[in-house]
Design a protein around this motif. Structure first.
Motif, PDB file in Angstrom:
ATOM      1  N   UNK A   1       4.963 -18.134 -24.122  1.00 49.22           N
ATOM      2  CA  UNK A   1       4.241 -19.400 -24.230  1.00 49.22           C
ATOM      3  C   UNK A   1       4.917 -20.287 -25.273  1.00 49.22           C
ATOM      4  N   UNK A   2       4.668 -21.595 -25.186  1.00 48.56           N
ATOM      5  CA  UNK A   2       5.129 -22.471 -26.251  1.00 48.56           C
ATOM      6  C   UNK A   2       4.448 -22.092 -27.562  1.00 48.56           C
ATOM      7  N   UNK A   3       3.177 -21.785 -27.519  1.00 52.13           N
ATOM      8  CA  UNK A   3       2.441 -21.351 -28.709  1.00 52.13           C
ATOM      9  C   UNK A   3       1.559 -20.167 -28.330  1.00 52.13           C
ATOM     10  N   UNK A   4       1.572 -19.133 -29.132  1.00 54.32           N
ATOM     11  CA  UNK A   4       0.605 -18.046 -29.004  1.00 54.32           C
ATOM     12  C   UNK A   4      -0.292 -18.090 -30.235  1.00 54.32           C
ATOM     13  N   UNK A   5      -1.593 -18.116 -30.012  1.00 51.36           N
ATOM     14  CA  UNK A   5      -2.516 -18.198 -31.137  1.00 51.36           C
ATOM     15  C   UNK A   5      -3.618 -17.170 -31.023  1.00 51.36           C
ATOM     16  N   UNK A   6      -4.405 -17.067 -32.077  1.00 51.68           N
ATOM     17  CA  UNK A   6      -5.485 -16.085 -32.145  1.00 51.68           C
ATOM     18  C   UNK A   6      -6.744 -16.771 -32.669  1.00 51.68           C
ATOM     19  N   UNK A   7      -7.890 -16.224 -32.269  1.00 49.74           N
ATOM     20  CA  UNK A   7      -9.174 -16.813 -32.626  1.00 49.74           C
ATOM     21  C   UNK A   7      -9.710 -16.166 -33.891  1.00 49.74           C
ATOM     22  N   UNK A   8     -10.485 -16.935 -34.641  1.00 48.05           N
ATOM     23  CA  UNK A   8     -11.125 -16.375 -35.824  1.00 48.05           C
ATOM     24  C   UNK A   8     -12.219 -15.402 -35.404  1.00 48.05           C
ATOM     25  N   UNK A   9     -12.766 -14.695 -36.371  1.00 46.40           N
ATOM     26  CA  UNK A   9     -13.796 -13.700 -36.076  1.00 46.40           C
ATOM     27  C   UNK A   9     -15.108 -14.337 -35.656  1.00 46.40           C
ATOM     28  N   UNK A  10     -15.259 -15.623 -35.945  1.00 51.60           N
ATOM     29  CA  UNK A  10     -16.505 -16.294 -35.595  1.00 51.60           C
ATOM     30  C   UNK A  10     -16.568 -16.519 -34.089  1.00 51.60           C
ATOM     31  N   UNK A  11     -17.627 -16.077 -33.448  1.00 45.69           N
ATOM     32  CA  UNK A  11     -17.760 -16.252 -32.011  1.00 45.69           C
ATOM     33  C   UNK A  11     -18.693 -17.397 -31.651  1.00 45.69           C
ATOM     34  N   UNK A  12     -19.010 -18.240 -32.614  1.00 41.01           N
ATOM     35  CA  UNK A  12     -19.832 -19.405 -32.356  1.00 41.01           C
ATOM     36  C   UNK A  12     -18.889 -20.563 -32.040  1.00 41.01           C
ATOM     37  N   UNK A  13     -18.851 -20.974 -30.781  1.00 37.74           N
ATOM     38  CA  UNK A  13     -17.904 -21.980 -30.329  1.00 37.74           C
ATOM     39  C   UNK A  13     -16.482 -21.590 -30.720  1.00 37.74           C
ATOM     40  N   UNK A  14     -15.956 -20.522 -30.142  1.00 40.16           N
ATOM     41  CA  UNK A  14     -14.664 -19.985 -30.583  1.00 40.16           C
ATOM     42  C   UNK A  14     -13.526 -20.985 -30.405  1.00 40.16           C
ATOM     43  N   UNK A  15     -12.692 -21.084 -31.434  1.00 36.08           N
ATOM     44  CA  UNK A  15     -11.546 -21.986 -31.430  1.00 36.08           C
ATOM     45  C   UNK A  15     -10.359 -21.261 -32.035  1.00 36.08           C
ATOM     46  N   UNK A  16      -9.181 -21.341 -31.420  1.00 31.38           N
ATOM     47  CA  UNK A  16      -8.008 -20.687 -32.001  1.00 31.38           C
ATOM     48  C   UNK A  16      -7.534 -21.431 -33.240  1.00 31.38           C
ATOM     49  N   UNK A  17      -6.788 -20.722 -34.067  1.00 28.47           N
ATOM     50  CA  UNK A  17      -6.306 -21.301 -35.311  1.00 28.47           C
ATOM     51  C   UNK A  17      -4.843 -20.920 -35.522  1.00 28.47           C
ATOM     52  N   UNK A  18      -4.025 -21.901 -35.925  1.00 26.72           N
ATOM     53  CA  UNK A  18      -2.639 -21.608 -36.260  1.00 26.72           C
ATOM     54  C   UNK A  18      -2.543 -20.734 -37.499  1.00 26.72           C
ATOM     55  N   UNK A  19      -3.601 -20.726 -38.312  1.00 20.88           N
ATOM     56  CA  UNK A  19      -3.586 -19.883 -39.496  1.00 20.88           C
ATOM     57  C   UNK A  19      -3.761 -18.412 -39.158  1.00 20.88           C
ATOM     58  N   UNK A  20      -4.218 -18.130 -37.963  1.00 20.95           N
ATOM     59  CA  UNK A  20      -4.465 -16.749 -37.536  1.00 20.95           C
ATOM     60  C   UNK A  20      -3.193 -16.220 -36.877  1.00 20.95           C
ATOM     61  N   UNK A  21      -2.542 -15.244 -37.520  1.00 22.06           N
ATOM     62  CA  UNK A  21      -1.236 -14.783 -37.056  1.00 22.06           C
ATOM     63  C   UNK A  21      -1.302 -13.503 -36.243  1.00 22.06           C
ATOM     64  N   UNK A  22      -2.465 -12.927 -36.119  1.00 24.90           N
ATOM     65  CA  UNK A  22      -2.658 -11.743 -35.286  1.00 24.90           C
ATOM     66  C   UNK A  22      -4.124 -11.711 -34.895  1.00 24.90           C
ATOM     67  N   UNK A  23      -4.489 -10.765 -34.024  1.00 26.41           N
ATOM     68  CA  UNK A  23      -5.871 -10.733 -33.565  1.00 26.41           C
ATOM     69  C   UNK A  23      -6.817 -10.400 -34.712  1.00 26.41           C
TER      70      UNK A  23
END
Length: 614
Positions: free
Chosen positions: A532-554
């Motif tokens: 992919x052009x970008x691979x990202x990961x979601x924060x632990x919060x599952x309320x309206x989940x949004x990926x973050x560039x700050x998250x470098x692994x699952x």
């Protein structure tokens, strides 16, 4: 008055936290980096969320949230933005990024900041520093220049910047563009304003004449942004003359044309962290538009390897289950090992003290044997996968042996977002791999749902017989992706919308344990055929989940995303993590999709299940 008391109490608590941080680490910059622990904020209580290094704290009054919510602050090192000369702090990403019911206060401690060539202490109090909102692919937006003194319990004086907001986002500290412009102007031989003042006073007077830095609406406006960019690229005289005129300067710049990017956006060079833990081999600008993509060929190939040395700082993921002779480069975390979590409805994410169960990795389920060949199927939207309007979503079931034919089952969700396929007229058949596709037309009430394919589903005969004996349907959860969310996911990862003709892959990294779903943290995902052009990961919060560039692994939920990718058939996804084997860590596969059980279509989403059959 009550709100003022809340702020005073919160400020005292925040000051105490700064004092404690100073005692433990000496200064905020001495504190360990990385993800801060999440803090639970309750609707009826005040709360404070603090970054791990103690530099940022967010004060919540009672009523800021409408339900108990976990918040965290992730720190991205300043070194990750080598081409952003205005940035003098790390970047702090607040998660989840959401609108709040009440205004909260974000406070940033300026103690010990590295000025990146600017003499910071003399500009304290001048408006020379500002809190900015940093969103990948968008211009940095000035939020606050209000510097204040704050004494912690040890009586140490801290200069802080404060910002009141009801929208949480990513934050950093800039040397203000207005200060940079006036600093350049005052240093020019032709500058004649206030000649009897000291240089610092001349800078302050210049900023006052410009009507900044306090007029945030003006500073964030197109005219001032153009003036700042013009001044950076022009000679001294132009910087404070024609650059500030409404028509700006004519002709080509004759000054600092090759200077740093000053258009205010955080682009690929700024957003690709220059650190070992982040992939840096991508050649596509994160805020590129579609026309630019058409003109610039993208190398979609995956880097093959036999040793880590061939991966340029990444890890060669090599396993016989992927290929007999070749590995694939992936950005596996170097210093952390895999963790297992399960989600408890009452307690949230709980760590599981056990080894990952990986027997299902690249293994077919047992086919045939005793049991029923048909069963009743219930399809419903996953409880935590919020959909604004769950009504009217079409769900189609395709067996993998006939993906190009007509769907075997088809129905539309009701008000509760569920479908029950009738056993008598529309039974599902056991022992066959199948795919669930959900979508909704753009002109339908509730808006468009992108074609969302959920792959790797299989119900054994034994499971079908068990459901029939109990008189209950087999239930499968789906995750339809609305068009707004489809674009929001891309924007959150620095892409200004997924171009037409491309697709997006989503998934969850989990082990094979069947009794309870156990997700894997610190794992990364890759694709064997294409990157992919970008691979990202979601924060632990599952309320309206949004990926973050700050998250470098699952994270605890194991969720990942890959945007954007060209259509592929077939596609092989693999997840890898570093595991502890005695005193030695090694890379192991956490999951691999079976051949033919995943593909990506144009303008659609594919959900990766890693052989996690129901």
């Amino acid at each position: 008055m009550r709100l003022e008391r809340i702020w005073r109490k919160a400020l005292f608590l925040a000051a105490t936290l700064v004092a404690l941080t100073g005692c433990l680490y000496g200064s905020p910059d001495d504190a360990p980096g990385g993800d801060g622990d999440s803090t639970l904020v309750n609707p009826d209580q005040e709360g404070v969320v603090v970054s791990e290094d103690g530099r940022v704290f967010v004060q919540f009054p009672a009523g800021a949230v409408d339900r108990p919510t976990e918040f965290s602050i992730t720190r991205i090192p300043q070194s990750a933005f080598p081409d952003e000369p205005r940035l003098v702090s790390d970047v702090y990403q607040m998660e989840p990024t959401r609108e709040l019911a009440q205004t909260v206060r974000v406070t940033m401690d300026l103690f010990g900041l590295d000025g990146r060539g600017h003499d910071l202490p003399p500009i304290y109090g001048t408006g020379g520093l500002a809190v900015v909102e940093i969103v990948p692919g968008q211009p940095a937006r000035y939020l606050a220049t209000d510097e204040r003194d704050m004494k912690a319990q040890d009586n140490a004086l801290h200069r802080v910047l404060m910002h009141n907001t009801s929208q949480l986002t990513g934050y950093g500290v800039f040397v203000h563009d207005c200060y940079l412009l006036c600093e350049k102007a005052v240093g020019c031989p032709g500058y004649s304003e206030n000649p009897n003042m000291a240089p610092k006073e001349r800078i302050i007077a210049c900023m006052d004449n410009l009507g900044c830095p306090d007029d945030l609406e003006k500073v964030n406006g197109d005219e001032m942004r153009a003036a700042f960019a013009c001044a950076k690229a022009r000679s001294c005289d132009d910087a404070y003359t024609c650059c500030l005129e409404s028509k700006h300067c004519e002709g080509e710049p004759d000054g600092d044309e090759d200077g740093p990017d000053t258009d205010g956006d955080i682009d690929e060079a700024d957003q690709e962290p220059d650190i070992d833990d982040v992939e840096t081999d991508g050649d596509v600008d994160n805020d590129t538009d579609i026309d630019e993509i058409d003109d610039t060929p993208i190398d979609w190939s995956v880097k093959l390897c036999q040793t880590d040395e061939e991966c340029g700082g990444q890890t060669c993921v090599f396993d016989l289950r992927l290929d007999n002779s070749t590995g694939y480069c992936a950005q596996v975390p170097k210093d952390e090992t895999v963790e297992l979590f399960r989600r408890d409805p009452l307690s949230g994410w709980l760590s599981v003290e056990a080894e990952p169960e990986l027997t299902c990795v690249n293994q077919e389920p047992v086919h045939g044997g005793e049991g029923d060949t048909s069963y009743q199927l219930k399809v419903s939207i996953d409880d935590w996968w919020k959909v604004d309007d769950p009504t009217g979503i079409r769900v189609q079931l395709y067996y993998e042996f006939d993906l190009e034919g007509r769907p075997a089952l088809e129905a539309t969700t009701g008000e509760d977002g569920t479908i029950l396929f009738d056993f008598a007229t529309d039974p599902a058949f056991a022992d066959e791999w199948f795919v669930l596709k959900s979508d909704r037309r753009a002109d339908a009430p509730g808006g468009r749902v992108m074609p969302t394919w959920e792959w790797g589903l299989h119900i054994s005969r034994a499971r079908a017989a068990q459901a029939n004996d109990l008189g209950a349907p087999v239930e499968i959860k789906i995750h339809p992706v609305e068009e707004d969310r489809y674009q929001e996911f891309a924007n959150a990862l620095g892409i200004a919308g997924v171009p037409a003709g491309y697709g997006m892959a989503l998934g969850q990294i989990a082990d094979c344990y069947l009794d309870e779903r156990r997700t894997i943290a610190r794992a990364v995902v890759g694709f064997k055929e294409v990157r992919p052009v970008v691979t990202g990961y979601f924060s632990a919060q599952l309320d309206l989940p949004t990926p973050s560039l700050a998250q470098l692994s699952s994270n605890k939920n194991g969720l990942f995303i890959g945007v954007y990718m060209p259509p592929q058939e077939p596609l092989t996804a693999f997840a890898a993590a570093r595991v502890l084997d005695g005193d030695v860590t090694r890379v192991d596969l956490m999951g691999v999709t079976l051949p033919g059980h995943l593909r990506l279509d144009a303008d659609s989403v594919s959900i990766v299940r890693f052989n996690r059959y129901e």
